[in-house]
Design a protein around this motif. Sequence first.
Motif, PDB file in Angstrom:
ATOM      1  N   VAL A 159     -79.714  46.481  10.973  1.00  0.00           N
ATOM      2  CA  VAL A 159     -78.726  45.353  10.512  1.00  0.00           C
ATOM      3  C   VAL A 159     -77.467  45.624  11.099  1.00  0.00           C
ATOM      4  CG1 VAL A 159     -77.813  43.712   8.785  1.00  0.00           C
ATOM      5  CG2 VAL A 159     -79.991  44.694   8.613  1.00  0.00           C
ATOM      6  N   SER A 160     -76.895  44.980  12.145  1.00  0.00           N
ATOM      7  CA  SER A 160     -75.425  45.245  12.709  1.00  0.00           C
ATOM      8  C   SER A 160     -74.815  43.998  12.313  1.00  0.00           C
ATOM      9  CB  SER A 160     -75.791  45.301  14.243  1.00  0.00           C
ATOM     10  OG  SER A 160     -74.224  45.553  14.835  1.00  0.00           O
ATOM     11  N   SER A 161     -73.654  43.597  13.075  1.00  0.00           N
ATOM     12  CA  SER A 161     -72.767  42.526  12.637  1.00  0.00           C
ATOM     13  C   SER A 161     -71.948  42.062  13.942  1.00  0.00           C
ATOM     14  CB  SER A 161     -71.945  43.138  11.709  1.00  0.00           C
ATOM     15  OG  SER A 161     -70.600  42.353  11.453  1.00  0.00           O
ATOM     16  N   THR A 162     -71.526  41.011  13.769  1.00  0.00           N
ATOM     17  CA  THR A 162     -70.335  40.436  14.862  1.00  0.00           C
ATOM     18  C   THR A 162     -69.355  41.203  14.953  1.00  0.00           C
ATOM     19  OG1 THR A 162     -69.527  38.388  15.684  1.00  0.00           O
ATOM     20  CG2 THR A 162     -69.367  38.735  13.324  1.00  0.00           C
ATOM     21  N   ALA A 163     -68.873  42.066  13.952  1.00  0.00           N
ATOM     22  CA  ALA A 163     -68.054  42.969  13.870  1.00  0.00           C
ATOM     23  C   ALA A 163     -68.045  44.131  15.036  1.00  0.00           C
ATOM     24  CB  ALA A 163     -67.572  43.641  12.610  1.00  0.00           C
ATOM     25  N   HIS A 164     -69.315  44.180  15.500  1.00  0.00           N
ATOM     26  CA  HIS A 164     -69.475  45.134  16.421  1.00  0.00           C
ATOM     27  C   HIS A 164     -68.394  44.788  17.730  1.00  0.00           C
ATOM     28  CE1 HIS A 164     -71.990  42.418  18.849  1.00  0.00           C
ATOM     29  NE2 HIS A 164     -71.849  43.224  19.745  1.00  0.00           N
ATOM     30  N   LEU A 165     -68.182  43.618  17.764  1.00  0.00           N
ATOM     31  CA  LEU A 165     -67.497  43.480  18.966  1.00  0.00           C
ATOM     32  C   LEU A 165     -65.710  43.689  18.786  1.00  0.00           C
ATOM     33  CD1 LEU A 165     -68.372  39.237  19.074  1.00  0.00           C
ATOM     34  CD2 LEU A 165     -69.069  41.051  20.493  1.00  0.00           C
ATOM     35  N   ARG A 166     -65.588  44.108  17.678  1.00  0.00           N
ATOM     36  CA  ARG A 166     -64.255  44.821  17.431  1.00  0.00           C
ATOM     37  C   ARG A 166     -64.093  46.238  18.158  1.00  0.00           C
ATOM     38  NH1 ARG A 166     -61.278  42.492  13.255  1.00  0.00           N
ATOM     39  NH2 ARG A 166     -61.998  41.044  12.210  1.00  0.00           N
ATOM     40  N   SER A 167     -65.171  47.177  18.169  1.00  0.00           N
ATOM     41  CA  SER A 167     -65.098  48.295  18.631  1.00  0.00           C
ATOM     42  C   SER A 167     -66.122  48.931  19.372  1.00  0.00           C
ATOM     43  CB  SER A 167     -64.482  49.135  17.639  1.00  0.00           C
ATOM     44  OG  SER A 167     -64.287  50.503  18.050  1.00  0.00           O
ATOM     45  N   PRO A 168     -65.996  49.591  20.601  1.00  0.00           N
ATOM     46  CA  PRO A 168     -67.240  50.492  20.900  1.00  0.00           C
ATOM     47  C   PRO A 168     -67.256  51.610  20.222  1.00  0.00           C
ATOM     48  CG  PRO A 168     -65.366  50.793  22.066  1.00  0.00           C
ATOM     49  CD  PRO A 168     -64.814  49.620  21.237  1.00  0.00           C
ATOM     50  N   VAL A 169     -68.004  52.606  20.284  1.00  0.00           N
ATOM     51  CA  VAL A 169     -68.113  53.917  19.517  1.00  0.00           C
ATOM     52  C   VAL A 169     -67.157  54.708  20.618  1.00  0.00           C
ATOM     53  CG1 VAL A 169     -69.368  56.159  19.090  1.00  0.00           C
ATOM     54  CG2 VAL A 169     -70.524  53.927  18.736  1.00  0.00           C
ATOM     55  N   VAL A 170     -66.043  55.177  19.459  1.00  0.00           N
ATOM     56  CA  VAL A 170     -65.046  55.855  20.399  1.00  0.00           C
ATOM     57  C   VAL A 170     -65.258  57.313  20.307  1.00  0.00           C
ATOM     58  CG1 VAL A 170     -62.342  56.497  20.385  1.00  0.00           C
ATOM     59  CG2 VAL A 170     -63.470  54.035  19.809  1.00  0.00           C
ATOM     60  N   PHE A 171     -66.199  57.696  21.190  1.00  0.00           N
ATOM     61  CA  PHE A 171     -66.725  59.244  21.232  1.00  0.00           C
ATOM     62  C   PHE A 171     -65.561  60.266  21.304  1.00  0.00           C
ATOM     63  CE2 PHE A 171     -70.208  56.675  23.127  1.00  0.00           C
ATOM     64  CZ  PHE A 171     -71.386  57.308  22.256  1.00  0.00           C
ATOM     65  N   GLU A 172     -64.317  60.074  21.655  1.00  0.00           N
ATOM     66  CA  GLU A 172     -63.398  60.985  21.599  1.00  0.00           C
ATOM     67  C   GLU A 172     -62.735  61.213  20.370  1.00  0.00           C
ATOM     68  OE1 GLU A 172     -64.352  59.450  25.420  1.00  0.00           O
ATOM     69  OE2 GLU A 172     -63.422  58.160  23.627  1.00  0.00           O
ATOM     70  N   ASP A 173     -63.047  60.346  19.496  1.00  0.00           N
ATOM     71  CA  ASP A 173     -62.369  60.166  18.037  1.00  0.00           C
ATOM     72  C   ASP A 173     -63.175  59.654  17.115  1.00  0.00           C
ATOM     73  OD1 ASP A 173     -61.013  61.366  16.009  1.00  0.00           O
ATOM     74  OD2 ASP A 173     -59.177  59.895  16.282  1.00  0.00           O
ATOM     75  N   ILE A 174     -64.555  59.897  16.994  1.00  0.00           N
ATOM     76  CA  ILE A 174     -65.342  59.093  15.866  1.00  0.00           C
ATOM     77  C   ILE A 174     -64.889  59.113  14.636  1.00  0.00           C
ATOM     78  CG2 ILE A 174     -67.950  58.908  14.921  1.00  0.00           C
ATOM     79  CD1 ILE A 174     -68.829  59.673  17.887  1.00  0.00           C
TER      80      ILE A 174
END
Length: 314
Positions: A159-174
């Motif tokens: 179960v994800s969310s439309t909120a995924h549109l707010r940010s990718p996974v920021v691998f440099e500073d998860i």
Amino acid sequence: MNSKATHASSVETRPAGGGFGFESTAAEVLAGVDLSGKRAIVTGGASGIGVETARALAAAGAAVTLAVRNTAAARDLAAEIKADVAHLDLSDQASVRAFAWDGPLHILVNNAGVMASPLSRTAQGWESQFATNHLGHFALAVRLLPALRAAQGARVVAVSSTAHLRSPVVFEDIQFERREYDPWLAYGQSKTANVLFAVEADRRWSGDGVRVNALNPGGIRTNLQRHIDVDELIRTATAANGGRPMRWKTPEQGAATSALLAGSPLVTEFGTYYEDCALAGPHEPGSRTGVAAYALDPEAAARLWEVSARYITL
């Protein structure tokens, strides 16, 4: 099955079948589906859309286990829908490791989560939303893989969310160790991680008969929003919807896509992202619908898997 309405959007979606859409309920999408002999786990199954997902699966004949933090609070509900209860705290890797399961598992619904919470960290120092929403479910699914394989035709639903549109996974500073913490960005990152998990898990496990999908349930007023002021929630949702008032779902409607992906034979495409009981199209600017390209990126999905595997071995 009389729910034929679809969510008005500039993004075209492809129905999974059955004419289901925005207004469909979990009970409607599984009406006529026989899940007798199937065993299912729903995390966070004692509140919000988890309740309705579990209820619909149980009504279709599945033997359902509610995996929850507060087992005492879940017992009355479990008795009502004829489900079992098991303790699981997804923010605690020791709890995930202690979660016991014997025999085949046909359905795993990774539903539990926290939303836009103030900054807090687990014992390992992980940011709590990423730790709970992604790492906890990642560890649980990996741990349950032998049981999922034994089912010889299992489904995992993230179960994800439309909120995924707010940010990718920021691998440099998860873990927000160097950047300023923003509760919505942290939530969005964790929800993107849910989609990337589905992409990579399906790639890895489909050969063993384990199929995986992610979904956006839509906007629902539940206990998930306990950290958010109601007025703030409405403003945020309206802004994200291009200034247009958000169209809310009931919990029964919000659980429909989860139930569809968990148990319906109409679902034939996997390793991807659904919304309103349909395969989502690409996100378009100014819309709250569709899936971001970065959430389906196979390279990012593979990278997140490797990073997550290193985390849960700590």
